[in-house]
Design an enzyme around this catalytic site. Structure first.
Site, mmCIF file in Angstrom:
data_model
loop_
_atom_site.group_PDB
_atom_site.id
_atom_site.type_symbol
_atom_site.label_atom_id
_atom_site.label_comp_id
_atom_site.label_asym_id
_atom_site.label_seq_id
_atom_site.Cartn_x
_atom_site.Cartn_y
_atom_site.Cartn_z
ATOM 1 N N PRO A 23 41.260 33.350 42.361
ATOM 2 C CA PRO A 23 40.679 32.769 43.575
ATOM 3 C C PRO A 23 39.252 32.302 43.329
ATOM 4 C CG PRO A 23 40.751 35.162 43.724
ATOM 5 C CD PRO A 23 41.491 34.796 42.480
ATOM 6 N N THR A 25 36.094 30.060 45.414
ATOM 7 C CA THR A 25 35.575 29.313 46.561
ATOM 8 C C THR A 25 35.277 27.876 46.145
ATOM 9 O OG1 THR A 25 34.628 31.282 47.581
ATOM 10 C CG2 THR A 25 33.679 29.164 48.217
ATOM 11 N N GLN A 97 44.312 34.415 49.425
ATOM 12 C CA GLN A 97 43.357 35.517 49.382
ATOM 13 C C GLN A 97 42.646 35.617 50.723
ATOM 14 O OE1 GLN A 97 39.300 35.582 47.717
ATOM 15 N NE2 GLN A 97 40.092 37.018 46.195
ATOM 16 N N HIS A 174 40.959 40.676 49.688
ATOM 17 C CA HIS A 174 39.749 40.608 48.862
ATOM 18 C C HIS A 174 38.942 41.882 49.078
ATOM 19 C CE1 HIS A 174 36.775 39.080 46.316
ATOM 20 N NE2 HIS A 174 36.484 37.919 46.889
ATOM 21 N N GLY A 175 39.090 42.823 48.139
ATOM 22 C CA GLY A 175 38.319 44.063 48.187
ATOM 23 C C GLY A 175 37.234 44.080 47.144
ATOM 24 N N ASN A 177 33.681 41.704 45.133
ATOM 25 C CA ASN A 177 32.595 40.712 45.221
ATOM 26 C C ASN A 177 31.694 40.863 46.445
ATOM 27 O OD1 ASN A 177 33.905 39.819 42.979
ATOM 28 N ND2 ASN A 177 34.273 37.743 43.689
ATOM 29 N N TYR A 179 32.320 41.501 49.689
ATOM 30 C CA TYR A 179 32.740 41.075 51.027
ATOM 31 C C TYR A 179 33.191 42.286 51.837
ATOM 32 C CZ TYR A 179 31.978 36.642 48.844
ATOM 33 O OH TYR A 179 31.369 35.613 48.191
ATOM 34 N N ARG A 226 42.397 42.690 45.374
ATOM 35 C CA ARG A 226 41.442 42.456 44.287
ATOM 36 C C ARG A 226 40.281 43.428 44.417
ATOM 37 N NH1 ARG A 226 38.055 37.127 42.149
ATOM 38 N NH2 ARG A 226 39.002 37.137 40.082
ATOM 39 N N ASN A 234 26.446 40.085 45.700
ATOM 40 C CA ASN A 234 26.074 40.181 47.118
ATOM 41 C C ASN A 234 25.340 41.479 47.436
ATOM 42 O OD1 ASN A 234 26.885 37.663 48.207
ATOM 43 N ND2 ASN A 234 29.026 38.313 48.150
ATOM 44 N N GLY A 321 39.787 31.705 35.678
ATOM 45 C CA GLY A 321 39.043 31.160 36.797
ATOM 46 C C GLY A 321 38.520 29.768 36.557
ATOM 47 N N ARG A 322 37.257 29.666 36.131
ATOM 48 C CA ARG A 322 36.566 28.373 36.076
ATOM 49 C C ARG A 322 37.270 27.344 35.197
ATOM 50 N NH1 ARG A 322 30.034 29.207 36.420
ATOM 51 N NH2 ARG A 322 30.027 30.473 38.310
#
Length: 366
Positions: A23, A25, A97, A174-175, A177, A179, A226, A234, A321-322
C-alpha cells in the site's frame, strides 16, 4: 525453483505469484472519491499476485491528508467498483487498506463536520500539505471518548462491508506507520488511563476489538493487518516491551483466524529496522495459532533476498513498494531481469496522471 513467481493460495484466493504491491499513498482521489485514473493505475499493476490499495479512510474523521480516498459513502463504493472491476479483468486480486489517520493530518483536509481525533490530545511536530493553504502545522487532535472509540470500531465494520460490496477480495487493517490503530498501541501517542491505555495489554485492546469486529462482519479469510514494530513514523517512539506486546497481538490475531499479517520494514529508507527476533516471534505466535495463515514481509527486497526468505519460510509473500510506482510491469521485469525505472519522487502525491499512470511498460522479450 524461483518461488517468488510461483502460485500461492491466500485464504480462498488463488494468487498467480507471491509478489504483493504494498500500500502506498498516492493522493489522486479528488473529493476523496476513487476515479477512472485510479482504476487505470491499479489495472496497470495487476501483474502482482496481490494488490493492496493505498490507505483508504473508513471515516470522514480519518481523511487527514489531501486527496486520500474513503470507502464509507455510496459514491466511494461506486468509484472503487471501477478499480476492482479493472483489476479482476486482468485476473488480479486486490485488498483495500483501511487507514484511519487519527491524529495525523490537518483539519483543512477534513470534510465539513469531521474532526481530527486520537487516543490522546497529543499533536505531531512539523507540517502537512493542504490544497487550500499549502503546508500547515498538524492540527492538535481531540481525545477520543469511549463513545468515539465504539463509533470508530463500527466505522471500520461499515467500511469493510462497503469494501466487499465494492468488489474487493478482502481488507487490510492499517495497524502501522503511526495511524489510528498504532496510535493506540504506542505509549508516546496513548496517554489514556482507562481500559484503552496504560500498560501494553490495555493499549492492545483497540486493535483487537477492531480486528474482531471486522472478522465478525466479513469473515476472517478476508481480513489482514499491517504492523510496524519498532516504527517511529508520525512521531512515534521506541518503547519497552515491544516484542512481548506484539507477540501477544500476533497470537490473538492468529486465534481470530485472520488471513495474513504484513510486517513493515522501512529501514531501507532510513527508519529503524525491526529486530529479527521480533519479526520471528510475531510469525511464530501467529502461525502457532493459525497454521494456515500467511505472513507477508516488505522492505527493500530484490529477487534474491525474496526467494531466500520464501525458501527459509520466513515469509509466504513478499511486498514491493516504490518500485511498483515507476514499474507497472514490475513482476515481469523482475522475472526477466529487465532493469527497473527510477521513480520521480516529486510526483508521488501530486494530482493527475504525471508520475502515476504515465510510466512506460518495457517491451518484453517472448
Amino acid at each position: 525453483m524461483n518461488l517468488l513467481f510461483s502460485e500461492y493460495t491466500l485464504g480462498k484466493n488463488k494468487l498467480k505469484n507471491r509478489t504483493v504491491m504494498a500500500p502506498m499513498t498516492r493522493s489522486r482521489a479528488i473529493g476523496n472519491i476513487p476515479n477512472d485514473l485510479m482504476a487505470e493505475y491499479y489495472s496497470q499493476r495487476a501483474g502482482a499476485g496481490l494488490l493492496i490499495t493505498e490507505g483508504v479512510s473508513p471515516s470522514p474523521n480519518g481523511l487527514g491528508y489531501a486527496r486520500i480516498p474513503g470507502v464509507f459513502s455510496e459514491a466511494q463504493i461506486q468509484g472503487w467498483k471501477k478499480v476492482t472491476d479493472a483489476v479482476h479483468a486482468k485476473n488480479g486480486k486486490i485488498f483495500v487498506q483501511l487507514m484511519h489517520s487519527g491524529r495525523v493530518g490537518n483539519s483543512l483536509n477534513l470534510p465539513e463536520g469531521a474532526s481530527l481525533a486520537g487516543p490522546s490530545a497529543i499533536g505531531l511536530k512539523g507540517t502537512v500539505w493542504t490544497d487550500q493553504e499549502g503546508n500547515q502545522p498538524y492540527s492538535t487532535p481531540r481525545e477520543m471518548t469511549q463513545a468515539d472509540i465504539q463509533k470508530a470500531i463500527q466505522e471500520y465494520v461499515h467500511a469493510s462491508k462497503s469494501a466487499i460490496q465494492a468488489g474487493f477480495d478482502g481488507v487490510e487493517l492499517h495497524g502501522a506507520n503511526g495511524y489510528l490503530i498504532e496510535q493506540f498501541l504506542h505509549p508516546s501517542a496513548n496517554h489514556r488511563n482507562d481500559e484503552y491505555g496504560g500498560d501494553w495489554k490495555k493499549r492492545n485492546r483497540f486493535a483487537l476489538e477492531v480486528v474482531k469486529a471486522v472478522v465478525d462482519a466479513i469473515g476472517a479469510d478476508k481480513v489482514g493487518i499491517r504492523l510496524s514494530p519498532y516504527g517511529v513514523f508520525n512521531d512515534l517512539e521506541i518503547h519497552d516491551e515491544i516484542e512481548e506486546q506484539y507477540e501477544d497481538l500476533a497470537s490473538a490475531f492468529g486465534k481470530l483466524g485472520i488471513v495474513y499479517i504484513h510486517i513493515v520494514d522501512h529501514s531501507s529508507m532510513g527508519a529503524p529496522k525491526p529486530k529479527d527476533s521480533t519479526v520471528a516471534v510475531i510469525r511464530e505466535s501467529y502461525k502457532s495459532a493459525n497454521p494456515s495463515g500467511t505472513y507477508i514481509l516488505s522492505g527493500g527486497y530484490d529477487v534474491e533476498r525474496a526467494n531466500s526468505d520464501l525458501k527459509h519460510k520466513n515469509a509466504d509473500l513478499i511486498a514491493f513498494g516504490r518500485s511498483f510506482i515507476s514499474n507497472p510491469d514490475l513482476v515481469e521485469k523482475l522475472e526477466k531481469g529487465i532493469p527497473l525505472v527510477e521513480a520521480d519522487q516529486s510526483t508521488f502525491y501530486t494530482p493527475g496522471e504525471k508520475g502515476y499512470t504515465d510510466y512506460p511498460v518495457a517491451a518484453l522479450q517472448v
